[in-house]
Write a protein that holds these residues in place. Structure first.
Motif, short mmCIF file in Angstrom:
data_model
loop_
_atom_site.label_atom_id
_atom_site.label_comp_id
_atom_site.label_asym_id
_atom_site.label_seq_id
_atom_site.Cartn_x
_atom_site.Cartn_y
_atom_site.Cartn_z
N ASN A 14 45.85 42.22 43.06
CA ASN A 14 44.91 41.10 42.96
C ASN A 14 43.50 41.58 42.65
OD1 ASN A 14 47.03 39.42 43.67
ND2 ASN A 14 46.52 39.41 45.84
N GLY A 15 43.10 42.68 43.30
CA GLY A 15 41.76 43.22 43.08
C GLY A 15 41.58 43.74 41.66
N ILE A 16 42.58 44.47 41.16
CA ILE A 16 42.50 45.01 39.79
C ILE A 16 42.52 43.87 38.77
CG2 ILE A 16 43.67 46.43 38.06
CD1 ILE A 16 44.71 48.18 40.37
N ALA A 17 43.39 42.88 38.99
CA ALA A 17 43.48 41.73 38.08
C ALA A 17 42.15 40.98 38.04
CB ALA A 17 44.60 40.80 38.52
N GLY A 18 41.52 40.80 39.20
CA GLY A 18 40.22 40.13 39.26
C GLY A 18 39.15 40.91 38.50
N SER A 19 39.19 42.24 38.62
CA SER A 19 38.22 43.09 37.93
C SER A 19 38.39 43.00 36.42
CB SER A 19 38.40 44.55 38.37
OG SER A 19 38.20 44.68 39.76
N MET A 20 39.63 43.01 35.94
CA MET A 20 39.89 42.92 34.50
C MET A 20 39.47 41.56 33.95
SD MET A 20 40.96 45.86 33.67
CE MET A 20 41.50 45.53 31.98
N ALA A 21 39.73 40.51 34.71
CA ALA A 21 39.34 39.17 34.28
C ALA A 21 37.82 39.05 34.16
CB ALA A 21 39.87 38.13 35.28
N THR A 22 37.10 39.78 35.02
CA THR A 22 35.64 39.74 35.02
C THR A 22 35.06 40.30 33.72
OG1 THR A 22 35.62 39.98 37.42
CG2 THR A 22 33.59 40.52 36.29
N LEU A 23 35.70 41.31 33.14
CA LEU A 23 35.21 41.89 31.88
C LEU A 23 35.11 40.82 30.79
CD1 LEU A 23 37.29 45.21 31.78
CD2 LEU A 23 34.84 45.02 32.21
N LEU A 24 36.14 39.97 30.68
CA LEU A 24 36.14 38.91 29.68
C LEU A 24 35.16 37.81 30.04
CD1 LEU A 24 39.98 38.57 29.01
CD2 LEU A 24 38.29 39.67 27.55
#
Length: 266
Positions: free
Chosen positions: A74-84
Motif C-alpha cells: 500500500n505504501g509503495i503503491a501510494g508513493s508511485m501514484a504520487t509521482l503522477l
C-alpha cells in the motif's frame, strides 16, 4: 499562516482569526482565490492517482504473495501514484499559492500563469516539484497505510460502507498532514518566493532546492517555523481526504455493481 515574514496587515495567530480578518479586510470571496485552477488540475490528477494506486496495489500484493492487504504494498503503491498526481498538481499549486498571497498582484489564474512563464520561465512551475514529492511520498504512504489499516478494523469485509470510508479517510489525512507539515512549509516558500522573507535573509534572485528552503525557514523562524499553519493544514486535510475517499469508494462500488449487472445473464 505559513508566511515566514508576513506583512503587518497579514499576521494571523489562529485559523478562525485569519479567516475573519481576510474576509473583513480583503472581501468575502478572498479565501476562494485559486479555486478554478485547483479544480482544473484536481480532476486529471486524481484520476491518475487512484488508477495507479489500485493497479500498483493489486500487482504488489500479488508479488509479495500476501493474502489481503500488505502495508508495504500500500505504501509503495501510494508513493508511485504520487509521482503522477504531483506532475499535474504542482503547476496548479504554484498558481494557487501565488494568487492567495497577501496583496498578490495576480488578478486571475491565466494572468498569473502568463506572468510567471514570462518572467521566470517554465521551470518556475516545477521549482518545488522535488520538495512536493519529498513531502507527498511520505504523506501518501502514511495516508494509504493508515486508511487501509483503519478499513481492516472498522470494515473488515471491505464492502461499501460510507461511514467507515469517511472516518478512515479523515483520520488518515489528519495524521499524514500533521507529520508532513515541515515539508509543506518549505514547499510553500519555494512556490511563493516570498519577497519580504528573501530580503530579510539577504537572498538575491530565486530560492531553489529543499535544503536551502529548510535552512531559510530555520534561519528566520527557528524550529517553530517548521510547524506554521499545522492546525489549518490538519483542519483542511481531514474533510478533504474524507470526501475524496467516500466519493471514490461510492463510484467504485456503483461502477462495479453496474458492470456486474450488465454481465449477468437474463
Amino acid at each position: 499562516m505559513q508566511s515566514l515574514n508576513p506583512d503587518p496587515k497579514a499576521q494571523y495567530t489562529s485559523v478562525y482569526g485569519a479567516l475573519k480578518k481576510i474576509i473583513r479586510t480583503e472581501g468575502f470571496w478572498r479565501p476562494l482565490r485559486g479555486l478554478n485552477v485547483m479544480m482544473m488540475g484536481a480532476g486529471p490528477a486524481h484520476a491518475m492517482y487512484f488508477a495507479c494506486y489500485e493497479n500498483m496495489k493489486r500487482t504488489l500484493n500479488a508479488v509479495f504473495h500476501h493474502q489481503g492487504n500488505s502495508h508495504l504494498a500500500n505504501g509503495i503503491a501510494g508513493s508511485m501514484a504520487t509521482l503522477l498526481h504531483d506532475a499535474v498538481m504542482n503547476p496548479a499549486e504554484v498558481v494557487k499559492q501565488r494568487m492567495q498571497m497577501y496583496d498578490s498582484p495576480h488578478r486571475s489564474a491565466l494572468r498569473c500563469v502568463w506572468t510567471v512563464w514570462r518572467t521566470e520561465g517554465l521551470g518556475a512551475f516545477y521549482r518545488s516539484y522535488t520538495t512536493q514529492l519529498t513531502m507527498n511520498i511520505p504523506f501518501q504512504s502514511i495516508h494509504f497505510i493508515t486508511y487501509e489499516f483503519l478499513q481492516e478494523q472498522v470494515n473488515p469485509h471491505r464492502g461499501y460502507n460510507p461511514q467507515s470510508h469517511i472516518i478512515s479517510g479523515g483520520l488518515a489525512g489528519a495524521l499524514a498532514a500533521a507529520a508532513t507539515t515541515p515539508l509543506d512549509v518549505c514547499k510553500t516558500l519555494l512556490n511563493t518566493q516570498e519577497n519580504m522573507a528573501l530580503n530579510l535573509a539577504n537572498i538575491s534572485g530565486r530560492l531553489s532546492g529543499m535544503a536551502n528552503a529548510f535552512r531559510m525557514v530555520y534561519q528566520l523562524n527557528g524550529l517553530p517555523g517548521y510547524f506554521k499553519g499545522m492546525q489549518a493544514r490538519v483542519i483542511y486535510q481531514m474533510p478533504s481526504t474524507a470526501i475524496s475517499w467516500s466519493v471514490y469508494e461510492f463510484f467504485k462500488y456503483f461502477l462495479t455493481k453496474h458492470k456486474l449487472e450488465n454481465r449477468a445473464p437474463y
